[in-house]
Write an enzyme that holds these catalytic residues in place. Structure first.
Site, PDB file in Angstrom:
ATOM      1  N   ASP A 118       1.076  -8.199   1.195  1.00  0.00           N
ATOM      2  CA  ASP A 118       1.792  -7.168   1.957  1.00  0.00           C
ATOM      3  C   ASP A 118       1.930  -7.577   3.428  1.00  0.00           C
ATOM      4  OD1 ASP A 118       3.029  -4.716   2.512  1.00  0.00           O
ATOM      5  OD2 ASP A 118       1.143  -3.608   2.569  1.00  0.00           O
ATOM      6  N   ASN A 162       0.870  -1.176   0.000  1.00  0.00           N
ATOM      7  CA  ASN A 162       0.000   0.000   0.000  1.00  0.00           C
ATOM      8  C   ASN A 162       0.912   1.232   0.000  1.00  0.00           C
ATOM      9  OD1 ASN A 162       0.593   0.845   2.740  1.00  0.00           O
ATOM     10  ND2 ASN A 162      -0.681  -0.839   3.428  1.00  0.00           N
TER      11      ASN A 162
END
Length: 178
Positions: free
Chosen positions: A40, A30
């Site tokens: 992530d 992000n």
């Protein structure tokens, strides 16, 4: 695809990208680079808290761009963080932004001497990019970068499940030169 001593090897692998012993893995990050969900979050958890601390000093990342960090506790030496586009139906140049993610990640890794690199399906999770279209964009972008920049690399296209691996394989099969 081979031309003199320039070689592109694209392979599909199913599993957890954090366990693949390559020089670098790509993180579908992000914009803050401080961790999140999906790939992530998995990368941040596997790398350890040092990754978040390091990424805090990188100042975030714009969509389509890439930044580099050490891999810390990962088997890979580096993590290339890139921010994919959020899918808005395809009319906001999402394909160009996604192609930039793959190209910029590859070029940044190349600048560090990375030979083997693993990519997840960038933007296909919570960002909502249709996985089939994203696989085509990824493969085309990577192949174009090799042709333009004369790089020699081993690329792993990683799918956490069989469905994503099938999409990677279909995208590769659609490229007649591979």
């Amino acid at each position: 695809m081979k031309s003199s001593n320039i070689t592109l090897v694209l392979r599909v692998w199913q599993g957890d990208i954090t366990t693949l012993p390559v020089d670098a893995i790509v993180n579908a990050a992000n914009p803050s680079l401080l961790g999140g969900g999906g790939v992530d979050g998995a990368i941040h958890r596997s790398a350890g808290p040092e990754l978040k601390t390091y990424c805090a000093g990188l100042g975030g990342c714009e969509t389509g761009q890439a930044k580099l960090s050490p891999g810390f506790a990962l088997p890979s030496q580096y993590v290339v963080h890139t921010v994919g586009p959020v899918w808005h139906g395809g009319g906001q140049q999402e394909a160009l932004a996604l192609a930039a993610c793959y190209r910029n990640s590859l070029l940044l890794a190349d600048a560090e001497g990375v030979v083997s690199l693993a990519f997840p399906a960038i933007s296909c999770g919570v960002y909502g990019y249709p996985a089939r279209e994203a696989a085509q964009v990824a493969v085309n972008s990577l192949c174009q970068a090799f042709e333009d920049c004369h790089l020699s690399k081993q690329i792993w296209l990683v799918g956490y499940d069989q469905h994503q691996c099938t999409l990677w394989q279909e995208a590769l099969a659609a490229r007649p030169s591979l």
